[in-house]
Design an enzyme around this catalytic site. Structure first.
Site, PDB file in Angstrom:
ATOM      1  N   CYS A 197      84.503  66.720  37.086  1.00 33.55           N
ATOM      2  CA  CYS A 197      84.123  67.843  37.940  1.00 33.55           C
ATOM      3  C   CYS A 197      82.802  68.456  37.460  1.00 33.55           C
ATOM      4  O   CYS A 197      82.698  68.852  36.284  1.00 33.55           O
ATOM      5  CB  CYS A 197      85.226  68.901  37.917  1.00 33.55           C
ATOM      6  SG  CYS A 197      84.817  70.429  38.789  1.00 33.55           S
ATOM      7  N   CYS A 200      83.533  72.383  36.313  1.00 30.88           N
ATOM      8  CA  CYS A 200      84.206  72.782  35.073  1.00 30.88           C
ATOM      9  C   CYS A 200      84.299  71.657  34.045  1.00 30.88           C
ATOM     10  O   CYS A 200      84.675  71.906  32.905  1.00 30.88           O
ATOM     11  CB  CYS A 200      85.606  73.307  35.390  1.00 30.88           C
ATOM     12  SG  CYS A 200      86.799  72.003  35.846  1.00 30.88           S
ATOM     13  N   CYS A 235      90.288  73.012  38.329  1.00 31.20           N
ATOM     14  CA  CYS A 235      89.719  74.205  38.965  1.00 31.20           C
ATOM     15  C   CYS A 235      89.818  74.044  40.480  1.00 31.20           C
ATOM     16  O   CYS A 235      90.422  73.095  40.980  1.00 31.20           O
ATOM     17  CB  CYS A 235      88.281  74.448  38.517  1.00 31.20           C
ATOM     18  SG  CYS A 235      87.039  73.343  39.251  1.00 31.20           S
ATOM     19  N   ASP A 352      63.779  50.940  31.191  1.00 31.49           N
ATOM     20  CA  ASP A 352      65.071  50.627  30.588  1.00 31.49           C
ATOM     21  C   ASP A 352      65.893  49.764  31.541  1.00 31.49           C
ATOM     22  O   ASP A 352      66.186  50.173  32.659  1.00 31.49           O
ATOM     23  CB  ASP A 352      65.793  51.941  30.284  1.00 31.49           C
ATOM     24  CG  ASP A 352      67.133  51.733  29.603  1.00 31.49           C
ATOM     25  OD1 ASP A 352      67.501  50.574  29.343  1.00 31.49           O
ATOM     26  OD2 ASP A 352      67.796  52.738  29.325  1.00 31.49           O
TER      27      ASP A 352
END
EC number: 6.3.5.13
Length: 428
Positions: A197, A200, A235, A352
Site C-alpha cells: 500500500c 501505509c 488501512c 542499467d
C-alpha cells in the site's frame, strides 16, 4: 489563441528554423532541438503557448505515445490538435509541438513521468491522463513511489480533471488528490511493483469481485474489473469504483453500454489505451459513437506495430523498454513466428540492464530466437538461465538475413528500436 508577444513569436520562428535544419541534415525530426532553441530565447514560452488552449497531458511508464496518438485522433473530430506525435515528451518537445500548430485550439501532450509536475504547473492543463507506474530507468527516474508522491503534490489544489487507471494502486494514490477524477478499469497485468500500500506500507489484497454496470445485473462471472480489484489489509486505501471498464475486447461506459473496440492496434494493452482515450474524449464532450471510429483509424504509432520488408522478409516492430513493456509485447507475439530481440543500454534506455532479470522469457521457448543489440550478451545470459534456446548475432541486419523469407516479429528497447527504424527510413 491570444497573439503571442514579439519575443515569443521570434523564439517560435527560430525554433521552427532549427527543427527544419535538423530534418534536412538528417539529424532527427527536430522536435527537441527546435524547442531547446526557442526556450533559450524565451524561457517562459511553454506557458505562453499553452494559454487559452484545451490541453490534455498523458503520462505513464508504458503506453504514453500510443494513448497520446489515440486521444489526438479522437479530438481531431472537434478541431485541430497540437501534439508531440513522435514522443519528445519533455518541455522542449512540448514547445515544438505547440509551436508547430500555434492556432490549434486543442493540445494532447505526452509527458515524461518525472516532468509531469513541472508541466502541469507551467501549462495549467485542464485534463490529465494517468495510466500506469512501474520500474523503468531506475538510474534516471528513481523510485516509482517517489514519482507517485510527486504526482499527488502536483495535483493537490489544482482545478484539473484526471482520467486515471483505478487498477494500478500507485496511479490511484498519485491521482487521488485531484479535484475531479474519472476512474477507468484498464487492467494491470504487471503487478510486481505494487504489492504494498502506498498510503501505509501494508500488504495489498487483490480480490475477485463481479462488475455490475450502473443499474444493471451481474452475470455471475468475474470480469476484468473484478479481477483487478484491490484493497489494503491495514488501512482504508482501496480501489475506487470505476465508471469505465475494459472488458476483454470492449469497453463499458458509465451508462453501462458495451462498445466493442475493434481497433487496429494489437493486444490487450492497446485496448486499455483505447479505454483511457474514450474516457478522455468524453471529458471534452465527445461521445463514444463519434470518438471510437477515429480510434479505429490508427494503424501504427511512431513505428510501433509497423511491418517493414526487406528481401521477402516481413518484420513487425514491437517496442519494449522495461519488464511491463516486455509482458505487453509477449501478449501480441505470433507463437508460430521466429522473434528477433535487440537490447541497448544508451542514455535514453537507462544504463542499467538488471531489469532484464525481472522478465519471464520462458514464453519464448519452442520458437527460433535471435539476440542482437549492444547488450546482447546481457540478454543472452538471461535467456540461457531461463532455458530459452537462442542464436547470438552481431547486428539486426544479420539477424533478419538469417531468417527465410516470410514473417518475423521484432522486440527492441528504445534506442535499438530507433536504430532499426532508421535502417528502414524511420517508417511510421
Amino acid at each position: 489563441m491570444t497573439q503571442l508577444p514579439l519575443r515569443a513569436q521570434l523564439a517560435t520562428a527560430l525554433g521552427r528554423t532549427a527543427a527544419t535544419l535538423s530534418r534536412v541534415t538528417g539529424r532527427g525530426d527536430g522536435s527537441v532541438i527546435g524547442g531547446r532553441v526557442s526556450l533559450v530565447l524565451e524561457p517562459d514560452l511553454l506557458r505562453k503557448l499553452a494559454h487559452d488552449r484545451k490541453l490534455v497531458l498523458v503520462s505513464a511508464t508504458n503506453g504514453k505515445t500510443t494513448t497520446t496518438r489515440l486521444i489526438t485522433s479522437a479530438l481531431s473530430e472537434l478541431g485541430d490538435v497540437a501534439t508531440n506525435a513522435f514522443g519528445a515528451n519533455m518541455p522542449a518537445g512540448h514547445v515544438s509541438a505547440l509551436s508547430s500548430a500555434k492556432h490549434a485550439p486543442y493540445g494532447v501532450l505526452e509527458v515524461d513521468e518525472k516532468y509531469l509536475p513541472e508541466v502541469i504547473d507551467t501549462t495549467g492543463a485542464g485534463v490529465i491522463c494517468l495510466m500506469n507506474l512501474s520500474r523503468d530507468q531506475m538510474d534516471r527516474a528513481g523510485e516509482i513511489w517517489l514519482l507517485a508522491q510527486k504526482w499527488r503534490r502536483a495535483l493537490a489544489g489544482k482545478n484539473t480533471h484526471v482520467i486515471a487507471n483505478a487498477d494500478d494502486p500507485l496511479v490511484t494514490w498519485g491521482a487521488s488528490t485531484a479535484a475531479s477524477v474519472t476512474w477507468v478499469s484498464a487492467g494491470q497485468p504487471w503487478k510486481e511493483d505494487s504489492w504494498c500500500c502506498p498510503e501505509c506500507g501494508g500488504p495489498l489484497d487483490r480480490k475477485g469481485m463481479e462488475y455490475v454496470p450502473p443499474g444493471g445485473v451481474g452475470t455471475g462471472a468475474p470480469s476484468v474489473a473484478g479481477e483487478n480489484d484491490w484493497a489494503c489489509r491495514e488501512c482504508t486505501f482501496r480501489r475506487p469504483e470505476p465508471s469505465w471498464v475494459l472488458d476483454d475486447d470492449a469497453v463499458v461506459d458509465p451508462r453501462g453500454r458495451r462498445w466493442v473496440l475493434d481497433i487496429q492496434l494489437p493486444g490487450r494493452a492497446n485496448r486499455a489505451n483505447a479505454a483511457i482515450a474514450l474516457a478522455t474524449a468524453e471529458a471534452f464532450g465527445l461521445p463514444v459513437e463519434r470518438a471510437l471510429p477515429r480510434l479505429r483509424e490508427v494503424r501504427s504509432v511512431a513505428g510501433r506495430y509497423t511491418t517493414v520488408e526487406r528481401d521477402g522478409r516481413h518484420a513487425r516492430l514491437l517496442l519494449a523498454k522495461n519488464p511491463a513493456g516486455w509482458l505487453e509485447a509477449f501478449d501480441v507475439l505470433d507463437p508460430s513466428l521466429p522473434v528477433i530481440l535487440s537490447v541497448n543500454a544508451q542514455g535514453p534506455d537507462g544504463r542499467d540492464t538488471s531489469w532484464l532479470w525481472d522478465v519471464d522469457y520462458r514464453v519464448l521457448r519452442g520458437r527460433p530466437v535471435l539476440v542482437t543489440g549492444e547488450r546482447r550478451l546481457d540478454l543472452a545470459l538471461r535467456l540461457d538461465v531461463a532455458d530459452v534456446p537462442f542464436q547470438l548475432v552481431g547486428s539486426f541486419e544479420q539477424a533478419l538475413g538469417a531468417q527465410p523469407p516470410g514473417k518475423v516479429d521484432v522486440i527492441a528497447n528504445y534506442t535499438a528500436f530507433q536504430q532499426i527504424r532508421s535502417e528502414f527510413g524511420r517508417a511510421v
